[in-house]
Design a protein around this motif. Structure first.
Motif, PDB file in Angstrom:
ATOM      1  N   LEU A   1      40.681   9.250  12.283  1.00  0.00           N
ATOM      2  CA  LEU A   1      39.283   9.469  11.885  1.00  0.00           C
ATOM      3  C   LEU A   1      38.307   8.967  12.942  1.00  0.00           C
ATOM      4  CD1 LEU A   1      38.761   8.845   8.052  1.00  0.00           C
ATOM      5  CD2 LEU A   1      38.931  10.997   9.299  1.00  0.00           C
ATOM      6  N   ARG A   2      38.757   8.053  13.808  1.00  0.00           N
ATOM      7  CA  ARG A   2      37.889   7.581  14.892  1.00  0.00           C
ATOM      8  C   ARG A   2      37.400   8.746  15.753  1.00  0.00           C
ATOM      9  NH1 ARG A   2      41.066   2.419  17.601  1.00  0.00           N
ATOM     10  NH2 ARG A   2      41.248   1.120  15.713  1.00  0.00           N
ATOM     11  N   TYR A   3      38.218   9.781  15.846  1.00  0.00           N
ATOM     12  CA  TYR A   3      37.949  10.879  16.787  1.00  0.00           C
ATOM     13  C   TYR A   3      37.470  12.138  16.080  1.00  0.00           C
ATOM     14  CZ  TYR A   3      40.973   7.500  18.966  1.00  0.00           C
ATOM     15  OH  TYR A   3      41.512   6.325  19.391  1.00  0.00           O
ATOM     16  N   SER A   4      37.212  12.053  14.768  1.00  0.00           N
ATOM     17  CA  SER A   4      36.691  13.203  14.036  1.00  0.00           C
ATOM     18  C   SER A   4      35.296  13.557  14.547  1.00  0.00           C
ATOM     19  CB  SER A   4      36.615  12.882  12.544  1.00  0.00           C
ATOM     20  OG  SER A   4      35.651  11.862  12.311  1.00  0.00           O
ATOM     21  N   GLN A   5      34.919  14.809  14.376  1.00  0.00           N
ATOM     22  CA  GLN A   5      33.587  15.223  14.822  1.00  0.00           C
ATOM     23  C   GLN A   5      32.500  14.475  14.067  1.00  0.00           C
ATOM     24  OE1 GLN A   5      33.321  17.393  17.495  1.00  0.00           O
ATOM     25  NE2 GLN A   5      31.231  16.611  17.509  1.00  0.00           N
ATOM     26  N   HIS A   6      32.766  14.150  12.793  1.00  0.00           N
ATOM     27  CA  HIS A   6      31.803  13.350  12.031  1.00  0.00           C
ATOM     28  C   HIS A   6      31.482  12.046  12.767  1.00  0.00           C
ATOM     29  CE1 HIS A   6      33.474  15.925   8.874  1.00  0.00           C
ATOM     30  NE2 HIS A   6      32.492  15.564   8.070  1.00  0.00           N
ATOM     31  N   MET A   7      32.531  11.353  13.218  1.00  0.00           N
ATOM     32  CA  MET A   7      32.321  10.055  13.845  1.00  0.00           C
ATOM     33  C   MET A   7      31.746  10.195  15.257  1.00  0.00           C
ATOM     34  SD  MET A   7      32.858   7.578  11.773  1.00  0.00           S
ATOM     35  CE  MET A   7      32.113   8.618  10.506  1.00  0.00           C
ATOM     36  N   VAL A   8      32.118  11.249  15.957  1.00  0.00           N
ATOM     37  CA  VAL A   8      31.537  11.494  17.286  1.00  0.00           C
ATOM     38  C   VAL A   8      30.021  11.659  17.153  1.00  0.00           C
ATOM     39  CG1 VAL A   8      31.406  13.140  19.208  1.00  0.00           C
ATOM     40  CG2 VAL A   8      33.638  12.499  18.253  1.00  0.00           C
TER      41      VAL A   8
ATOM     42  N   CYS B   1      44.107   4.236   3.023  1.00  0.00           N
ATOM     43  CA  CYS B   1      42.677   4.032   3.282  1.00  0.00           C
ATOM     44  C   CYS B   1      42.404   3.245   4.558  1.00  0.00           C
ATOM     45  CB  CYS B   1      42.017   3.339   2.096  1.00  0.00           C
ATOM     46  SG  CYS B   1      42.233   4.211   0.530  1.00  0.00           S
ATOM     47  N   CYS B   2      43.445   2.884   5.317  1.00  0.00           N
ATOM     48  CA  CYS B   2      43.210   2.138   6.558  1.00  0.00           C
ATOM     49  C   CYS B   2      42.357   2.947   7.534  1.00  0.00           C
ATOM     50  CB  CYS B   2      44.526   1.702   7.199  1.00  0.00           C
ATOM     51  SG  CYS B   2      45.620   3.045   7.661  1.00  0.00           S
ATOM     52  N   HIS B   3      42.467   4.291   7.508  1.00  0.00           N
ATOM     53  CA  HIS B   3      41.586   5.130   8.331  1.00  0.00           C
ATOM     54  C   HIS B   3      40.123   4.808   8.035  1.00  0.00           C
ATOM     55  CE1 HIS B   3      44.513   7.920   9.996  1.00  0.00           C
ATOM     56  NE2 HIS B   3      45.025   8.143   8.799  1.00  0.00           N
TER      57      HIS B   3
END
Length: 268
Positions: free
Chosen positions: A77-84, A134-136
């Motif tokens: 999830l660190r690299y999802s477009q949401h987070m970007v 849920c660690c993501h």
């Protein structure tokens, strides 16, 4: 593809460019240790290990064998477009200081039933549901807060996947077997020997004084994975399942709105 009787023989013979640890969580520490001792680059699935004791032992092993760069972790999830896009908004000062967050991860009954049938139903193999699944989420909210939690309180239990709510018809039962288990499986998610929760709520306070309220549920027919980040100058709200992100200034102006339902190319 060659097969080997042990990890040691595989590492010795193959000398892989990248050694991937995708086994059940309970095996991670020992298998990572073998990779570190063999001197290969490691990619490990999340969660890396399953307890505080194993975390400290892994830290010791990494210090002994070259540091944290030796092991990459699959926290995608660190690299999802949401987070970007959210990190860009934060870097541009659109949110200001992060004050509070609320978030959830609610999965559909077919997916919750998989956890109740699979090896993941047993805490001693996973470290528990919150760590396994849920660690993501907790990882990215630590990232957004820019700090680590200093206080945590959490409450949960098992109220949906219990015998009283077992399906009454074969047609309904099929829902709970959509996602297949391949190891240490149990056939009935409502009467299994699992000890994990099917709902949990946690509240966290970070070193910065900001807070997070997080809720997970394994029996959400209309699943979602939402977050809302409240800053001193604005807010960001999004959903990984429903595919959107909105950034709003404190005066009500919409600073950004992204639609990811057809992929990142539709963001606007």
């Amino acid at each position: 593809i060659p097969r080997y009787p042990s990890i040691e023989s595989m590492l010795s013979d193959a000398r892989p460019d990248l050694y991937c640890v995708f086994s059940p969580n309970v095996f991670h520490l020992e298998q990572i240790r073998l990779g570190l001792e063999a001197g290969v680059q490691i990619f490990t699935e999340k969660p890396v290990v399953i307890s505080i004791e194993e975390t400290l032992e892994l830290a010791r092993l990494l210090a002994l064998h070259g540091g944290a760069a030796r092991a990459m972790v699959g926290l995608v999830l660190r690299y999802s477009q949401h987070m970007v896009d959210l990190r860009r908004a934060m870097a541009d000062g659109q949110l200001g200081e992060i004050v509070s967050l609320e978030a959830n991860e609610h999965i559909a009954p077919y997916h919750g039933a998989f956890f109740m049938r699979d090896w993941r139903r047993k805490t001693h193999l996973t470290g528990g549901y919150m760590l396994e699944k849920c660690c993501h989420d907790l990882d990215i909210y630590n990232m957004i807060a820019g700090a680590r939690p200093v206080r945590v309180a959490s409450f949960g239990g098992r109220k949906s996947f219990v015998p009283a709510y077992a399906p009454a018809t074969t047609a309904e039962a099929e829902i709970f077997h959509v996602k297949k288990s391949v190891w240490q499986s149990s056939d009935d998610p409502f009467r299994s020997d699992g000890d994990i929760i099917d709902f949990q709520t946690a509240i966290l306070q970070y070193e910065t004084g900001s807070s997070l309220a997080f809720h997970t549920n394994l029996n959400a027919p209309d699943e979602h994975r939402r977050f809302c980040v409240m800053g001193a100058r604005g807010m960001a709200e999004g959903d990984f399942v429903r595919g959107y992100l909105r950034v709003t200034a404190r005066d009500g102006r919409r600073l950004a709105e992204y639609d990811y339902t057809q992929g990142a190319a539709t963001k606007g």
